[in-house]
Design a protein around this motif. Structure first.
Motif, PDB file in Angstrom:
ATOM      1  N   UNK A 185      -3.825   4.754   7.512  1.00 54.32           N
ATOM      2  CA  UNK A 185      -3.672   3.686   6.529  1.00 54.32           C
ATOM      3  C   UNK A 185      -4.605   2.539   6.894  1.00 54.32           C
ATOM      4  N   UNK A 186      -5.416   2.133   5.932  1.00 55.75           N
ATOM      5  CA  UNK A 186      -6.362   1.036   6.140  1.00 55.75           C
ATOM      6  C   UNK A 186      -5.904  -0.201   5.362  1.00 55.75           C
ATOM      7  N   UNK A 187      -6.177  -1.379   5.932  1.00 53.29           N
ATOM      8  CA  UNK A 187      -5.980  -2.599   5.147  1.00 53.29           C
ATOM      9  C   UNK A 187      -7.012  -2.643   4.032  1.00 53.29           C
ATOM     10  N   UNK A 201       7.614  -1.118  10.095  1.00 55.70           N
ATOM     11  CA  UNK A 201       8.426  -0.973   8.891  1.00 55.70           C
ATOM     12  C   UNK A 201       7.528  -1.130   7.681  1.00 55.70           C
ATOM     13  N   UNK A 202       7.603  -0.199   6.751  1.00 57.19           N
ATOM     14  CA  UNK A 202       6.771  -0.254   5.553  1.00 57.19           C
ATOM     15  C   UNK A 202       7.263  -1.368   4.640  1.00 57.19           C
ATOM     16  N   UNK A 203       6.334  -2.241   4.232  1.00 61.65           N
ATOM     17  CA  UNK A 203       6.651  -3.367   3.356  1.00 61.65           C
ATOM     18  C   UNK A 203       5.783  -3.295   2.102  1.00 61.65           C
ATOM     19  N   UNK A 204       5.998  -4.236   1.191  1.00 60.86           N
ATOM     20  CA  UNK A 204       5.209  -4.257  -0.040  1.00 60.86           C
ATOM     21  C   UNK A 204       3.722  -4.450   0.242  1.00 60.86           C
ATOM     22  N   UNK A 205       3.393  -5.171   1.316  1.00 58.38           N
ATOM     23  CA  UNK A 205       1.976  -5.393   1.634  1.00 58.38           C
ATOM     24  C   UNK A 205       1.269  -4.082   1.958  1.00 58.38           C
ATOM     25  N   UNK A 206       1.996  -3.148   2.544  1.00 52.70           N
ATOM     26  CA  UNK A 206       1.385  -1.847   2.847  1.00 52.70           C
ATOM     27  C   UNK A 206       1.080  -1.073   1.562  1.00 52.70           C
TER      28      UNK A 206
END
Length: 379
Positions: A185-187, A201-206
């Motif tokens: 996963x890349x920004x 923890x997976x968030x909306x930003x991810x």
């Protein structure tokens, strides 16, 4: 990929049971045809897991791509019936290739084709789990795919990312390894950019990172959102996940040995029970119950059941026992649950006190529309 190694990486080598998911993009070449060299490389990695005592399940795509050349449809846009025909042809060819590669290494594989109905139904769920356990105990590698040749939208998992999370939960895996055309996963994709090494923890930003874009190699990664949703499901069930580049040599061995490959997603500490996972992720909701602010507080802050007095709206056509969404005053879903009453019954009793249910319906099954034991919060 370098950097400080998270301690959890070292625990991956102690995994007892592993689900590996591989997509069509990894298994096919630029001509969109199955790449036998990559399949052989994948089987080499899977065989090394088996030989080290790790129980291994493969969730594979590639049936449509394998069957398309036989149908004269390689590289062409396909109708749904054409895709199903390609899958029917391709699945046998794909399994024959897997078995050929495994047998040369002294192992064997078995085909398991699933649809959502196989995990929604308790009886079929248990039958599927027993089949997995029997194959694994015999040292056979189960190879799973969706039954694309017969599945329709109502019983489809949607994609094999989602299927892999369901299988990981079904078999009680310790790790879900998703092999993709990207290295993690890349920004954002920029020259020299490295994948995010760890997501606690997976968030909306991810999910914002997962918007459709092109990788440095020019390969579309529009399926990243689906991968994150599937990984989140696995994490909620207490299963760690790694998203890594499936076209790298020895990627499986590198991940399981604790090397900093791909993105590691840590499992949730407060994991869902098997029943909670079934309600939240396996069942398909048949409708939506809208509730007021008071009911929202009762559910989210006090752990209460959903009573008819707090319901303001009903959408969909559902029966008693079906799964429903529960949405707050702002329309955002806050929970999933199993309803005691049908949609028509809820329309009649919404906004009523519990002692008014019988006078409205002529009978009363329960005081609650959704009991707390049959409800899972999303927020």
């Amino acid at each position: 990929m370098t950097g400080i190694q998270h301690p959890f990486r070292l625990r991956l080598a102690k995994s007892r049971r592993l689900v590996v998911k591989v997509g069509s993009g990894v298994l096919t070449g630029a001509d969109q045809r199955l790449n036998r060299v990559r399949v052989a490389s994948l089987v080499k990695g899977l065989s090394s897991l088996v030989e080290s005592g790790i129980q291994t399940i493969l969730v594979t795509s590639g049936a449509v791509a394998t069957g398309a050349p036989v149908m004269g449809l390689a590289g062409r846009t396909k109708t749904i019936p054409q895709k199903q025909a390609c899958a029917a042809i391709g699945q046998t060819l794909l399994m024959a290739l897997y078995e050929e590669c495994f047998s040369t290494r002294g192992h064997h594989s078995a085909q398991i084709l699933l649809t959502q109905d196989d995990v929604r139904s308790r009886e079929r769920y248990l039958n599927a789990r027993n089949t997995f356990e029997t194959l694994i105990s015999a040292g056979v590698v189960p190879i799973v795919n969706e039954n694309d040749s017969v599945a329709v939208s109502e019983i489809k998992f949607g994609d094999n990312d989602n299927l892999s999370a369901e299988v990981a939960a079904l078999v009680g895996a310790d790790l879900l390894l998703i092999l993709s055309t990207t290295d993690g996963l890349y920004e954002k994709f920029e020259p020299g950019q490295q994948p995010i090494p760890l997501v606690e923890q997976i968030t909306n930003s991810h999910f914002d990172y997962a918007k459709d874009h092109l990788s440095p190699t020019g390969i579309s990664t529009g399926g990243m959102k689906s991968k994150l949703m599937s990984i989140k499901k696995a994490n909620q069930y207490g299963i760690a996940a790694v998203l890594a580049g499936g076209q790298k040599d020895d990627i499986i061995q590198n991940v399981i040995s604790g090397k900093n490959e791909g993105t590691l997603f840590l499992p949730c500490e407060d994991k869902l029970s098997a029943r909670e996972y079934w309600i939240l992720h396996t069942l398909s909701p048949k409708g939506t119950l809208s509730i007021d602010a008071g009911a929202r507080r009762a559910l989210t802050e006090h752990g209460r059941s959903l009573l008819p007095i707090g319901i303001t709206g009903v959408e969909g056509n559902f029966r008693s026992g079906n799964s429903v969404r529960i949405a707050g005053p702002d329309g955002i879903e806050i929970a999933r649950g199993l309803t005691y009453y049908s949609s028509q019954e809820v329309v009649t009793i919404k906004g009523c006190k519990t002692d008014e249910i019988e006078s409205k319906l002529g009978y009363r099954y329960y005081d609650e529309v959704v009991h707390r034991d049959n409800l899972v919060l999303i927020i």
